[in-house]
Design an enzyme around this catalytic site. Structure first.
Site, mmCIF file in Angstrom:
data_model
loop_
_atom_site.group_PDB
_atom_site.id
_atom_site.type_symbol
_atom_site.label_atom_id
_atom_site.label_comp_id
_atom_site.label_asym_id
_atom_site.label_seq_id
_atom_site.Cartn_x
_atom_site.Cartn_y
_atom_site.Cartn_z
ATOM 1 C CD1 TRP A 127 -2.414 -2.116 1.635
ATOM 2 C CD2 TRP A 127 -2.951 -1.083 -0.275
ATOM 3 N NE1 TRP A 127 -3.422 -2.832 1.036
ATOM 4 C CE2 TRP A 127 -3.773 -2.224 -0.135
ATOM 5 C CE3 TRP A 127 -3.114 -0.277 -1.404
ATOM 6 C CZ2 TRP A 127 -4.731 -2.580 -1.089
ATOM 7 C CZ3 TRP A 127 -4.077 -0.629 -2.347
ATOM 8 C CH2 TRP A 127 -4.867 -1.763 -2.178
ATOM 9 C CG ASP A 186 -3.597 3.999 3.704
ATOM 10 O OD1 ASP A 186 -4.703 3.864 4.263
ATOM 11 O OD2 ASP A 186 -3.276 3.391 2.665
ATOM 12 C CE LYS A 221 -9.136 -3.127 2.964
ATOM 13 N NZ LYS A 221 -8.158 -2.272 2.476
HETATM 14 C C1 LIG Z 1 -7.511 -1.738 1.279
HETATM 15 C C2 LIG Z 1 -6.471 -0.706 1.433
HETATM 16 C C3 LIG Z 1 -6.298 0.317 0.481
HETATM 17 C C4 LIG Z 1 -7.088 0.384 -0.804
HETATM 18 O O1 LIG Z 1 -8.311 0.974 -0.619
HETATM 19 P P1 LIG Z 1 -9.248 1.361 -1.857
HETATM 20 O O2 LIG Z 1 -10.403 1.993 -1.187
HETATM 21 O O3 LIG Z 1 -9.577 0.101 -2.603
HETATM 22 O O4 LIG Z 1 -8.484 2.309 -2.721
HETATM 23 C C5 LIG Z 1 -5.324 1.264 0.718
HETATM 24 N N1 LIG Z 1 -4.575 1.241 1.833
HETATM 25 C C6 LIG Z 1 -4.714 0.267 2.762
HETATM 26 C C7 LIG Z 1 -3.852 0.285 3.978
HETATM 27 C C8 LIG Z 1 -5.664 -0.734 2.589
HETATM 28 O O5 LIG Z 1 -5.808 -1.695 3.508
#
Ligand SMILES: *Cc1c(COP(=O)(O)O)cnc(C)c1O
Length: 369
Positions: A109, A179, A203
């Site tokens: 990521w 993030d 998530k």
């Molecule tokens: C799942 C995830 C993403 C991707 O998210 P999207 O909404 O599909 O762009 C980005 N960063 C982390 C840490 C994730 O777990």
């Protein structure tokens, strides 16, 4: 342990995302689906500018502000485009020429975020664990930060590898950007240490389709006028996430999730429960010779528990995933890029679910070990 051929009942869902939602939230959605607050319409059919939807936005924002102690110096935005759009929006808004972004590379990521930095800005790797296959995080003394950076970029929880920052680097006057897609609302966090935090909802926060951005308001003013209006954070701050039609249904469910979280006792209570779930699961892995965790103990994630069958037996891992599903335990395969097994135990996963998984693991090991 019960086995079944069809899944007419709900299962324990260990999927990494979209992930399990609290049952009581789904029941509330069902209850309100056809007639939202006596409007005679569903929440998906009312105007996003109606007082009813403003009420939903207030609940989602208010819930997040109370749970995370977010001060008025920060805006809380509800945007579309997923976490991945933030990989572009953040540099577009926060990068200043001649001030390379400092990135700490801890997995797929952050690499995806780096791909966008390569297109849009200059950046430096302040640390990278790629050579060690991202099996740990950098120790604080291994991180080489520049005081001249536009911002420092991290992923607080690495969903795929199963590592999580338990202590964040001190970036001084340089804004820290995180993030938090896979661990927002899982533990107490001091937002005032961050310039910007973002999380797509699927998530731990709600259904896919909305991304929460918590941004220090002064940082939003740095963006140049040359970037598109909808790509500027200040547009969304000014219009309170109603510049374009926002993802109304995911925001509504996120509001319910924040209310559920508060009813559970808030972040302090959730943090204790999440740690207990993770502790039990890692213990079950560590005490059994049949399994192992590839992740350094100090950096293990409380949300995504990555493990393998010793000898990296892909055949047995495949069998594990299949038999687990028949026993009502779903989503246990590792990310397609690294294989192995992974149990995602976000807020909505219960201790009961974790215990059921541990029971299955023991039984599977004794049959196949
Ligand atoms: C799942 C995830 C993403 C991707 O998210 P999207 O909404 O599909 O762009 C980005 N960063 C982390 C840490 C994730 O777990």
């Amino acid at each position: 342990m019960k086995t079944r051929d069809t899944l007419e009942e709900r299962i324990y869902n260990f999927s990494s995302g979209p992930a399990a939602l609290p049952l009581s939230v789904l029941e509330k959605v069902r209850e309100e689906l056809l007639n939202f607050q006596n409007t005679g319409m569903s929440v998906m059919e009312i105007s996003h500018r109606s007082k009813h939807f403003e009420g939903v936005l207030d609940r989602a924002e208010g819930g997040l502000r109370r749970l995370l102690g977010i001060s008025d110096d920060y805006a809380v935005l509800f945007l579309s485009g997923g976490a991945r759009l933030q990989f572009s929006m953040i540099p577009m808004n926060l990068y200043a020429k001649g001030k390379p972004v400092d990135v700490i590379n801890t997995g797929i990521w952050t690499q995806a975020a780096i791909m966008e930095l390569e297109r849009l800005t200059e950046y430096r790797l302040a640390a990278s664990l790629e050579k060690e296959n991202f099996k740990r995080l950098p120790r604080l003394e291994e991180i080489d930060l520049s005081p001249n950076a536009s911002y420092v970029y991290i992923a607080s929880n690495n969903t795929i590898y199963g590592t999580q920052w338990h202590e964040f680097p001190d970036t001084g006057a340089v804004p820290l950007v995180a993030d938090m897609t896979s661990d927002i609302l899982s533990r107490r966090i001091d937002i005032s240490k961050f310039g910007l935090v973002f999380a797509s909802a699927q998530k731990n926060l709600g259904p896919a389709g909305v991304t929460v951005v918590i941004i220090r308001k002064d940082l939003a003013e740095k963006a140049k006028d040359t970037i598109g209006t909808t790509l500027q954070y200040r547009t969304h701050i000014k219009h309170r996430s109603l510049y374009n039609t926002p993802p109304v249904f995911p925001i509504y469910v996120a509001a319910l999730v924040t209310e559920w979280t508060e009813a559970q006792g808030g972040m302090a209570a959730l943090e204790i429960r999440n740690e207990e779930k993770a502790k039990r699961l890692y213990e079950a892995i560590d005490v059994n010779d049949f399994y192992y965790s590839p992740i350094e103990k100090a950096d293990r994630s409380v949300m995504n528990v990555v493990f393998r069958i010793r000898g990296d037996r892909e055949d047995l891992e495949k069998q594990f995933v299949g038999e687990a599903l028949k026993a009502g335990l779903g989503g246990l395969e590792g990310h397609r890029s690294i294989g192995g097994l992974r149990a995602s135990i976000y807020n909505a996963q219960t201790l009961e679910g974790v215990n059921a998984l541990i029971g299955f693991m023991k039984e599977f090991a004794s049959r196949n070990g």
